[in-house]
Design a protein around this motif. Structure first.
Motif: not given
Length: 370
Positions: A9-17, A340-347
């Motif tokens: 689900a997290p991967a699919l939500l990221v993809y859809a976003g 990486w830290r999750a926040s760094r990768a997300a940015i």
């Protein structure tokens, strides 16, 4: 099944976003430019050829002033078949059915990419691999009525079936991939390579392995033989059709000349340098995947996809689009980002996604994917 969906689900939500962001930017750009985003996604370039196959069947062709012939026999049939089916069971046009097929297939492709990366490197790497595939500069093609998303979905799940020993499913999905794009041969080769290694090691072949081995090439072989029978040119009929489009396989000589020619004058020199850097990056990522000890089917599949994309003699602007199915190239980057830290990768991914969305809108309002 519910457990699998929860994990993905997290991967699919990221993809859809990411895809929603790309379409939103395209819509805003279209409103300013006075062009229809719907038309750009569903009724331009190859999308038109697929809808013509769905509408008219095979036999449509265009004769150019130089005498060459563009025949719709160059386009494999699974996508137009699905467009015709979608239009038959709903009020959708063939073009809109193609958009629906691509939307569903792109989510299935994301799920397949996640499943492979998750199995090999863990859930976090799986989510990042999907995010990286979504934010590719030409990722907007994943939302078009093109066959890349459908092919990637079939290829990814076929490769996952190979990795998990589901041989019949692997063969069936490889056969369908072979009905989608010529590069379906890469999926067949990946399955065959794994079975061949196991046969050499064990000196036997199981019934399910044999079934998968025999099923895998049926889609591509069936269509190519049908084209040969229809054109009267036998085994070489499909190659002749592709030659009419200016496509062939020359080991990359024409592409090298094209890139070299760009280096001779400014500002084309920047484009030529970008091409060289891009090719070097693709090769480096493949070598990194070998050093990463990616499983044999991924290496065989990726190697053939890359070779066919870079060594074809025509439509140089299509190279990035043709590399979209080579998702295993992204696995080394995903594994590195997972540290990486999750926040760094997300940015980083948010910034890249924004850039990809802007580039996709610019691209479709300009030259677009030939």
């Amino acid at each position: 099944m519910s457990g699998v969906l929860r994990r993905a689900a997290p991967a699919l939500l990221v993809y859809a976003g990411v895809r929603a962001l790309g379409i939103a930017v395209l819509a805003v750009w279209g409103a300013v430019a006075g062009k229809s985003p719907h038309q750009l996604l569903s009724a331009r370039w190859d999308s038109l050829w697929y809808t013509r196959v769905a509408d008219l069947g095979y036999g449509y062709e265009v004769r150019l002033p130089d005498g060459s012939v563009h025949s719709n026999l160059a386009f494999f049939p699974l996508l137009p078949w699905l467009e015709r089916l979608g239009s038959a069971v709903s009020p959708l046009s063939y073009a809109d059915a193609g958009l629906v097929v691509s939307a569903v297939a792109s989510l299935c492709a994301a799920g397949g990419i996640f499943a492979i990366a998750d199995r090999l490197y863990g859930r976090r790497a799986g989510v990042l691999a999907v995010a990286l595939w979504a934010v590719l500069p030409v990722g907007v093609v994943q939302s078009m009525a093109y066959s890349e998303s459908l092919f990637t979905a079939l290829a990814a799940w076929s490769l996952y079936a190979v990795l998990t020993g589901r041989w019949v499913w692997a063969g069936l999905l490889a056969s369908l991939a072979g009905l989608t794009r010529p590069v379906g041969a890469a999926v067949v080769a990946a399955l065959w390579a794994v079975v061949a290694v196991q046969v050499v090691r064990e000196r036997r072949i199981g019934a399910r392995q044999l079934a998968g081995l025999l099923l895998a090439p049926l889609g591509a072989a069936g269509y190519v033989l049908w084209v040969g029978q229809r054109t009267g040119d036998g085994l070489f009929g499909y190659l002749d059709v592709q030659a009419g489009w200016g496509n062939g396989f020359d080991g990359g000589l024409a592409f090298a000349r094209f890139a070299g020619g760009k280096l001779t004058a400014f500002p084309d020199a920047l484009a030529g340098l970008g091409l060289i850097v891009g090719v070097a990056l693709v090769i480096w990522l493949y070598v990194f995947g070998v050093r990463q000890r990616q499983p044999l089917p991924l290496l065989v599949y990726t190697g053939i996809v890359v070779a066919l994309a870079l060594c074809a003699s025509g439509y140089f602007g299509s190279k990035p689009r043709l590399l979209l199915p080579a998702f295993p190239l992204l696995l080394p980057i995903a594994v590195s980002l997972a540290r990486w830290r999750a926040s760094r990768a997300a940015i980083l991914l948010v910034v890249v996604a924004a850039g990809s969305a802007v580039y996709g809108a610019f691209w479709l309002h300009g030259s677009g994917p030939p």
